[in-house]
Design a protein around this motif. Structure first.
Motif, PDB file in Angstrom:
ATOM      1  N   ARG A 186      11.223   4.500   1.521  1.00  0.00           N
ATOM      2  CA  ARG A 186      10.744   3.822   2.727  1.00  0.00           C
ATOM      3  C   ARG A 186      11.708   4.025   3.879  1.00  0.00           C
ATOM      4  O   ARG A 186      12.914   4.140   3.676  1.00  0.00           O
TER       5      ARG A 186
ATOM      6  N   THR B  80       0.846  -1.192   0.000  1.00  0.00           N
ATOM      7  CA  THR B  80       0.000   0.000   0.000  1.00  0.00           C
ATOM      8  C   THR B  80       0.879   1.238   0.000  1.00  0.00           C
ATOM      9  O   THR B  80       1.801   1.350   0.803  1.00  0.00           O
ATOM     10  N   ILE B  81       0.567   2.143  -0.907  1.00  0.00           N
ATOM     11  CA  ILE B  81       1.311   3.386  -1.073  1.00  0.00           C
ATOM     12  C   ILE B  81       0.284   4.507  -1.169  1.00  0.00           C
ATOM     13  O   ILE B  81      -0.694   4.400  -1.910  1.00  0.00           O
ATOM     14  N   ARG B  82       0.498   5.559  -0.428  1.00  0.00           N
ATOM     15  CA  ARG B  82      -0.441   6.682  -0.469  1.00  0.00           C
ATOM     16  C   ARG B  82      -0.408   7.376  -1.823  1.00  0.00           C
ATOM     17  O   ARG B  82       0.605   7.391  -2.512  1.00  0.00           O
TER      18      ARG B  82
ATOM     19  N   TRP C 222       1.510   9.115  -4.783  1.00  0.00           N
ATOM     20  CA  TRP C 222       2.689   8.304  -5.109  1.00  0.00           C
ATOM     21  C   TRP C 222       2.342   7.024  -5.859  1.00  0.00           C
ATOM     22  O   TRP C 222       3.040   6.636  -6.798  1.00  0.00           O
ATOM     23  N   ALA C 223       1.273   6.331  -5.464  1.00  0.00           N
ATOM     24  CA  ALA C 223       0.884   5.099  -6.162  1.00  0.00           C
ATOM     25  C   ALA C 223       0.536   5.400  -7.618  1.00  0.00           C
ATOM     26  O   ALA C 223       0.937   4.670  -8.532  1.00  0.00           O
TER      27      ALA C 223
ATOM     28  N   ILE D 246       0.743  -2.849  -6.681  1.00  0.00           N
ATOM     29  CA  ILE D 246       0.795  -1.510  -6.092  1.00  0.00           C
ATOM     30  C   ILE D 246      -0.628  -1.112  -5.728  1.00  0.00           C
ATOM     31  O   ILE D 246      -1.507  -1.041  -6.594  1.00  0.00           O
TER      32      ILE D 246
ATOM     33  N   ASP E 115      -1.305  11.382   0.844  1.00  0.00           N
ATOM     34  CA  ASP E 115      -0.198  12.094   1.467  1.00  0.00           C
ATOM     35  C   ASP E 115      -0.488  13.579   1.283  1.00  0.00           C
ATOM     36  O   ASP E 115      -0.339  14.116   0.194  1.00  0.00           O
TER      37      ASP E 115
ATOM     38  N   GLU F 212      10.577   3.821  -4.658  1.00  0.00           N
ATOM     39  CA  GLU F 212       9.676   3.971  -3.516  1.00  0.00           C
ATOM     40  C   GLU F 212      10.544   4.289  -2.309  1.00  0.00           C
ATOM     41  O   GLU F 212      11.477   3.546  -1.981  1.00  0.00           O
TER      42      GLU F 212
END
Length: 133
Positions: free
Chosen positions: A24, A5-7, A10-11, A39, A46, A22
């Motif tokens: 992290r 999971t990416i906010r 960004w995704a 993804i 964000d 990415e």
């Protein structure tokens, strides 16, 4: 298959723009190096991000498939281009394929296992894309 999971945004930038790193705070577990992952666009955006473009408002859905090709600690951002931050781990991505239609799914922290029905819907779209290519 695992998902990350990416906010947003960004995704969406991974799926539809040129974001291939990415950022992290944690090192990539060795078991995921070279892995093909889904993804997932998280439910919460964000709020500090200043990225603009189409496909950045999708929430709680699988939006792309990518391969994680590496991980390194970055003292500076300039090693991986304009999407990279400094003082974080950079997970490098390749072979990114955006899904034609986002597949709704509930996310989780870290790597998580995608439910069978969600994976089937993703695989169906990828198969259609291959057949139409």
């Amino acid at each position: 298959m695992k998902a990350l999971t990416i906010r947003q945004p960004w995704a969406g930038a991974i799926a539809h723009q040129s974001k291939r790193v990415e950022n992290r705070s944690w090192k990539l577990p060795a078991a995921h190096h070279g892995a093909r992952i889904l993804i997932h666009a998280g439910a919460q955006p964000d709020r500090n991000a200043e990225v603009h473009g189409d496909h950045l408002d999708v929430r709680s859905a699988i939006v792309a498939v990518a391969t994680i090709t590496g991980c390194h600690w970055a003292d500076t951002w300039d090693c991986c281009g304009p999407w990279a931050f400094d003082e974080v781990y950079h997970w490098t991505l390749a072979d990114v394929t955006a899904l034609p239609e986002p597949v709704p799914a509930r996310g989780a922290l870290g790597f998580w296992t995608v439910p069978d029905d969600v994976l089937a819907a993703v695989q169906q779209q990828l198969a259609l894309e291959r057949n139409n290519a």
